[in-house]
Design an enzyme around this catalytic site. Structure first.
Site, PDB file in Angstrom:
ATOM      1  N   ARG A  19       3.283  -2.385 -10.099  1.00  0.00           N
ATOM      2  CA  ARG A  19       2.065  -1.654  -9.359  1.00  0.00           C
ATOM      3  C   ARG A  19       2.153  -2.334  -8.015  1.00  0.00           C
ATOM      4  O   ARG A  19       2.437  -1.829  -6.939  1.00  0.00           O
ATOM      5  CB  ARG A  19       0.910  -1.937 -10.094  1.00  0.00           C
ATOM      6  CG  ARG A  19      -0.211  -0.966  -9.660  1.00  0.00           C
ATOM      7  CD  ARG A  19      -0.882  -1.633  -8.265  1.00  0.00           C
ATOM      8  NE  ARG A  19      -1.443  -3.026  -8.658  1.00  0.00           N
ATOM      9  CZ  ARG A  19      -1.871  -3.563  -7.524  1.00  0.00           C
ATOM     10  NH1 ARG A  19      -2.009  -3.117  -6.174  1.00  0.00           N
ATOM     11  NH2 ARG A  19      -2.285  -4.898  -7.622  1.00  0.00           N
ATOM     12  N   ASP A  20       1.787  -3.581  -7.944  1.00  0.00           N
ATOM     13  CA  ASP A  20       1.502  -4.266  -6.606  1.00  0.00           C
ATOM     14  C   ASP A  20       2.585  -4.407  -5.977  1.00  0.00           C
ATOM     15  O   ASP A  20       2.929  -4.195  -4.786  1.00  0.00           O
ATOM     16  CB  ASP A  20       0.765  -5.780  -6.906  1.00  0.00           C
ATOM     17  CG  ASP A  20       0.182  -6.247  -5.651  1.00  0.00           C
ATOM     18  OD1 ASP A  20       0.179  -5.556  -4.505  1.00  0.00           O
ATOM     19  OD2 ASP A  20      -0.827  -7.217  -5.628  1.00  0.00           O
ATOM     20  N   HIS A 211      -4.259 -14.679  -8.150  1.00  0.00           N
ATOM     21  CA  HIS A 211      -3.323 -13.821  -8.020  1.00  0.00           C
ATOM     22  C   HIS A 211      -3.181 -14.021  -6.300  1.00  0.00           C
ATOM     23  O   HIS A 211      -3.814 -13.540  -5.442  1.00  0.00           O
ATOM     24  CB  HIS A 211      -4.344 -12.166  -7.917  1.00  0.00           C
ATOM     25  CG  HIS A 211      -3.526 -11.049  -7.285  1.00  0.00           C
ATOM     26  ND1 HIS A 211      -3.108 -10.007  -8.101  1.00  0.00           N
ATOM     27  CD2 HIS A 211      -3.107 -10.783  -6.022  1.00  0.00           C
ATOM     28  CE1 HIS A 211      -2.378  -9.109  -7.486  1.00  0.00           C
ATOM     29  NE2 HIS A 211      -2.369  -9.468  -6.075  1.00  0.00           N
ATOM     30  N   HIS A 213      -0.784 -13.963  -2.959  1.00  0.00           N
ATOM     31  CA  HIS A 213       0.482 -13.177  -2.385  1.00  0.00           C
ATOM     32  C   HIS A 213       1.159 -14.481  -1.644  1.00  0.00           C
ATOM     33  O   HIS A 213       0.513 -15.535  -1.124  1.00  0.00           O
ATOM     34  CB  HIS A 213       0.157 -12.187  -1.393  1.00  0.00           C
ATOM     35  CG  HIS A 213      -0.383 -10.797  -2.014  1.00  0.00           C
ATOM     36  ND1 HIS A 213       0.762  -9.823  -2.244  1.00  0.00           N
ATOM     37  CD2 HIS A 213      -1.116 -10.457  -2.790  1.00  0.00           C
ATOM     38  CE1 HIS A 213       0.200  -9.008  -2.563  1.00  0.00           C
ATOM     39  NE2 HIS A 213      -0.832  -9.245  -3.377  1.00  0.00           N
ATOM     40  N   CYS A 244       0.898  -5.639   1.086  1.00  0.00           N
ATOM     41  CA  CYS A 244      -0.164  -4.788   0.916  1.00  0.00           C
ATOM     42  C   CYS A 244      -0.496  -3.844   1.971  1.00  0.00           C
ATOM     43  O   CYS A 244      -0.261  -4.205   3.095  1.00  0.00           O
ATOM     44  CB  CYS A 244      -1.487  -5.757   0.717  1.00  0.00           C
ATOM     45  SG  CYS A 244      -3.031  -4.746   0.558  1.00  0.00           S
ATOM     46  N   ASN A 253       3.552 -10.667  -3.996  1.00  0.00           N
ATOM     47  CA  ASN A 253       3.156 -11.689  -4.568  1.00  0.00           C
ATOM     48  C   ASN A 253       4.079 -12.746  -4.956  1.00  0.00           C
ATOM     49  O   ASN A 253       5.222 -12.555  -4.797  1.00  0.00           O
ATOM     50  CB  ASN A 253       2.604 -11.126  -6.170  1.00  0.00           C
ATOM     51  CG  ASN A 253       1.650 -10.303  -6.069  1.00  0.00           C
ATOM     52  OD1 ASN A 253       1.645  -9.303  -5.852  1.00  0.00           O
ATOM     53  ND2 ASN A 253       0.370 -10.972  -6.299  1.00  0.00           N
TER      54      ASN A 253
HETATM   55  P1  HMG Z   1     -12.160   8.635  -0.388  1.00  0.00           P
HETATM   56  O1  HMG Z   1     -11.395   9.161   0.711  1.00  0.00           O
HETATM   57  O2  HMG Z   1     -13.404   7.731   0.253  1.00  0.00           O
HETATM   58  O3  HMG Z   1     -12.898   9.233  -1.485  1.00  0.00           O
HETATM   59  O4  HMG Z   1     -11.278   7.664  -1.107  1.00  0.00           O
HETATM   60  P2  HMG Z   1     -13.052  10.827  -1.883  1.00  0.00           P
HETATM   61  O5  HMG Z   1     -13.636  10.949  -3.272  1.00  0.00           O
HETATM   62  O6  HMG Z   1     -13.336  11.652  -0.747  1.00  0.00           O
HETATM   63  O7  HMG Z   1     -11.467  11.536  -2.205  1.00  0.00           O
HETATM   64  C1  HMG Z   1     -10.376  11.552  -1.226  1.00  0.00           C
HETATM   65  C2  HMG Z   1      -9.365  12.665  -2.010  1.00  0.00           C
HETATM   66  O8  HMG Z   1      -8.705  11.533  -3.098  1.00  0.00           O
HETATM   67  C3  HMG Z   1      -9.862  13.651  -2.626  1.00  0.00           C
HETATM   68  O9  HMG Z   1      -8.732  14.502  -2.608  1.00  0.00           O
HETATM   69  C4  HMG Z   1      -9.809  13.241  -4.026  1.00  0.00           C
HETATM   70  O10 HMG Z   1      -9.854  14.260  -4.950  1.00  0.00           O
HETATM   71  C5  HMG Z   1      -8.869  12.425  -4.150  1.00  0.00           C
HETATM   72  P3  HMG Z   1      -8.826  15.911  -1.753  1.00  0.00           P
HETATM   73  O11 HMG Z   1      -9.978  16.628  -1.872  1.00  0.00           O
HETATM   74  O12 HMG Z   1      -8.797  15.282  -0.258  1.00  0.00           O
HETATM   75  O13 HMG Z   1      -7.562  16.692  -1.790  1.00  0.00           O
HETATM   76  N1  HMG Z   1      -9.196  11.403  -5.301  1.00  0.00           N
HETATM   77  C6  HMG Z   1      -8.364  10.777  -6.330  1.00  0.00           C
HETATM   78  N2  HMG Z   1      -7.182  11.148  -6.529  1.00  0.00           N
HETATM   79  C7  HMG Z   1      -6.294  10.777  -7.683  1.00  0.00           C
HETATM   80  N3  HMG Z   1      -7.105   9.757  -8.431  1.00  0.00           N
HETATM   81  C8  HMG Z   1      -8.331   9.146  -7.889  1.00  0.00           C
HETATM   82  C9  HMG Z   1      -8.996   9.841  -6.920  1.00  0.00           C
HETATM   83  N4  HMG Z   1     -10.081   9.531  -6.292  1.00  0.00           N
HETATM   84  C10 HMG Z   1     -10.349  10.343  -5.247  1.00  0.00           C
HETATM   85  N5  HMG Z   1      -8.742   8.169  -8.656  1.00  0.00           N
HETATM   86  C11 HMG Z   1     -10.492   6.262  -2.951  1.00  0.00           C
HETATM   87  C12 HMG Z   1     -11.634   6.584  -2.160  1.00  0.00           C
HETATM   88  C13 HMG Z   1     -11.126   4.725  -3.683  1.00  0.00           C
HETATM   89  C14 HMG Z   1     -10.086   7.154  -4.120  1.00  0.00           C
HETATM   90  C15 HMG Z   1      -9.374   5.611  -2.155  1.00  0.00           C
HETATM   91  O14 HMG Z   1      -9.861   4.834  -1.041  1.00  0.00           O
HETATM   92  C16 HMG Z   1      -8.150   5.306  -2.860  1.00  0.00           C
HETATM   93  O15 HMG Z   1      -7.745   5.699  -3.567  1.00  0.00           O
HETATM   94  N6  HMG Z   1      -7.779   3.769  -2.619  1.00  0.00           N
HETATM   95  C17 HMG Z   1      -6.913   3.093  -3.194  1.00  0.00           C
HETATM   96  C18 HMG Z   1      -6.454   2.069  -2.617  1.00  0.00           C
HETATM   97  C19 HMG Z   1      -5.278   1.290  -3.164  1.00  0.00           C
HETATM   98  O16 HMG Z   1      -4.901   1.552  -4.181  1.00  0.00           O
HETATM   99  N7  HMG Z   1      -5.023   0.031  -2.585  1.00  0.00           N
HETATM  100  C20 HMG Z   1      -4.125  -0.881  -3.156  1.00  0.00           C
HETATM  101  C21 HMG Z   1      -4.538  -1.257  -4.497  1.00  0.00           C
HETATM  102  S1  HMG Z   1      -5.570  -2.795  -4.186  1.00  0.00           S
HETATM  103  C22 HMG Z   1      -4.607  -4.191  -4.148  1.00  0.00           C
HETATM  104  O17 HMG Z   1      -3.578  -4.029  -3.929  1.00  0.00           O
HETATM  105  C23 HMG Z   1      -5.133  -5.521  -4.030  1.00  0.00           C
HETATM  106  C24 HMG Z   1      -4.847  -6.359  -5.350  1.00  0.00           C
HETATM  107  O18 HMG Z   1      -3.401  -6.417  -5.466  1.00  0.00           O
HETATM  108  C25 HMG Z   1      -5.548  -7.699  -5.110  1.00  0.00           C
HETATM  109  C26 HMG Z   1      -5.098  -8.319  -3.837  1.00  0.00           C
HETATM  110  O19 HMG Z   1      -3.811  -8.459  -3.522  1.00  0.00           O
HETATM  111  O20 HMG Z   1      -5.951  -8.452  -3.098  1.00  0.00           O
HETATM  112  C27 HMG Z   1      -5.602  -5.548  -6.532  1.00  0.00           C
HETATM  113 MG    MG Z   2      -2.172  -7.815  -4.650  1.00  0.00          MG
END
Ligand code: HMG
Ligand code: MG
Length: 311
Positions: A19-20, A211, A213, A244, A253
């Site tokens: 995933r990450d 966690h 990086h 990221c 990571n």
């Molecule tokens: P948004 O644009 O504010 O929300 O996104 P929305 O509700 O308006 O949705 C936008 C579009 O996404 C819509 O589609 C929704 O249907 C769809 P459209 O109408 O435009 O065709 N949608 C989805 N599709 C599939 N699955 C879903 C979903 N939800 C909405 N669950 C939202 C808000 C949270 C969805 C968006 O910002 C998002 O998906 N963000 C994810 C960001 C992400 O994955 N980042 C990386 C992971 S975190 C990370 O790596 C950090 C970590 O490793 C720790 C660290 O190292 O710090 C964990």
């Molecule tokens: Mg991470």
């Protein structure tokens, strides 16, 4: 070998490479490669694999097809397969995919929360309330992840007290485990201890993971420092894959092979087959045409090549 009394005897490694690690790849990694990676990891004895992410494919295109990945993997009994769920829609995907654990993710920095999940920290917690409630009802483990707990690419310094506030909110949501993330890999050992000590003043250490990086090359020292004060769960990524999407320049990571090598040297158990982990790093770097970011992986591969020439 005798383990130092201040260090844990056993450590749980959460492998986040699928995933990450892969979420940051520009070229789409085929579903069958992701499935093969996860299967190899479970066969090598990894107890917990962060396998997929039910987020918007517009935001993270690489995680599209997470449902297919989860449907195609061979589940090893006892292995926890975790997936990211930013909202109820993501939770529904996780439930249909029979995930063992969901990961709700926010940040200790307002600026990062906005960039990563398009809302404030408080709004993210509101969004997680129905997700956590549903997971409890369905008997699915909940992990909380707190990005930028040691520094933020947008706002700079992050105070330990601010991390502690988000930890309390995650605990109120009923998280079984909480990741304290160094998203941009800037922390040094003293800072690691001071953030975890702030948290352990009110929360039990066994629920927390590091966690880290490895952008600034501090992760192994940081893991050691965290173990000294009672942390015994760490996330790592095979071959150091990753980065990221919302933290430019951040590397993956800490590499799993490097962590396993250090823990093996310290006599700390993980239940993971080290040689198999090295082979998995070789497999995924070849499959994605990437350099192996694990120092240990590279050293062993070089030794094998010299051995091959001698033969
Ligand atoms: P948004 O644009 O504010 O929300 O996104 P929305 O509700 O308006 O949705 C936008 C579009 O996404 C819509 O589609 C929704 O249907 C769809 P459209 O109408 O435009 O065709 N949608 C989805 N599709 C599939 N699955 C879903 C979903 N939800 C909405 N669950 C939202 C808000 C949270 C969805 C968006 O910002 C998002 O998906 N963000 C994810 C960001 C992400 O994955 N980042 C990386 C992971 S975190 C990370 O790596 C950090 C970590 O490793 C720790 C660290 O190292 O710090 C964990
Ligand atoms: Mg991470």
């Amino acid at each position: 070998m005798k383990t130092s009394s201040s260090l844990p005897k056993k450590v749980k490694i959460v492998e986040v490479g699928p995933r990450d690690g892969l979420q940051n790849e520009k070229e789409f990694v085929p579903i069958d490669v992701k499935v093969e990676l996860i299967n190899q990891l479970s066969n090598a004895g990894f107890p917990n694999i962060e396998a997929a992410s039910f987020v918007s494919p517009k935001w993270i295109p690489q995680m599209a097809g997470s449902d297919e990945v989860m449907a195609a993997i061979t589940r090893r009994p006892g292995t926890i397969y975790s997936v990211l769920t930013p909202n109820l829609r993501g939770y529904e995907g996780a439930l249909a995919a029979k995930a063992d654990e969901i990961v709700i993710f926010s940040a200790a920095s307002e600026a990062f929360a906005q960039k990563n999940i398009n809302c404030s920290i408080a709004e993210s917690v509101e969004r997680f309330i129905p997700v956590a409630k549903a997971a409890k009802q369905d008997g699915i483990r909940i992990r909380g992840s707190i990005s930028c707990s040691f520094g933020c690419p947008y706002q700079g310094t992050v105070e330990p007290a601010h991390v502690a506030e988000v930890v309390k909110r995650m605990m109120d949501l009923g998280c079984d485990e909480i990741d304290i993330a160094d998203t941009i890999g800037v922390a040094t050992p003293g800072q690691i201890q001071s953030v975890f000590e702030t948290i352990f003043a009110f929360a039990p250490s066994h629920q927390f993971s590091g966690h880290f990086h490895d952008t600034y090359g501090q992760s192994l020292a940081n893991i050691y420092a965290a173990m000294e004060i009672g942390v015994s769960i760490f996330h790592s990524s095979i071959a150091g894959l990753g980065g990221c999407p919302y933290a430019k320049g951040a590397t993956g990571n800490v590499a799993t092979e490097d962590v396993l090598y250090m823990l093996k040297g310290l006599g700390i158990e993980t239940g993971i087959n080290f040689d198999a982990a090295v082979k998995i790093g070789q497999y995924i770097t070849k499959a994605t045409s990437k350099n192996n970011a694990s120092r240990v992986g590279r050293a062993i591969t070089a030794k094998q090549l010299i051995g091959d020439q001698d033969a």
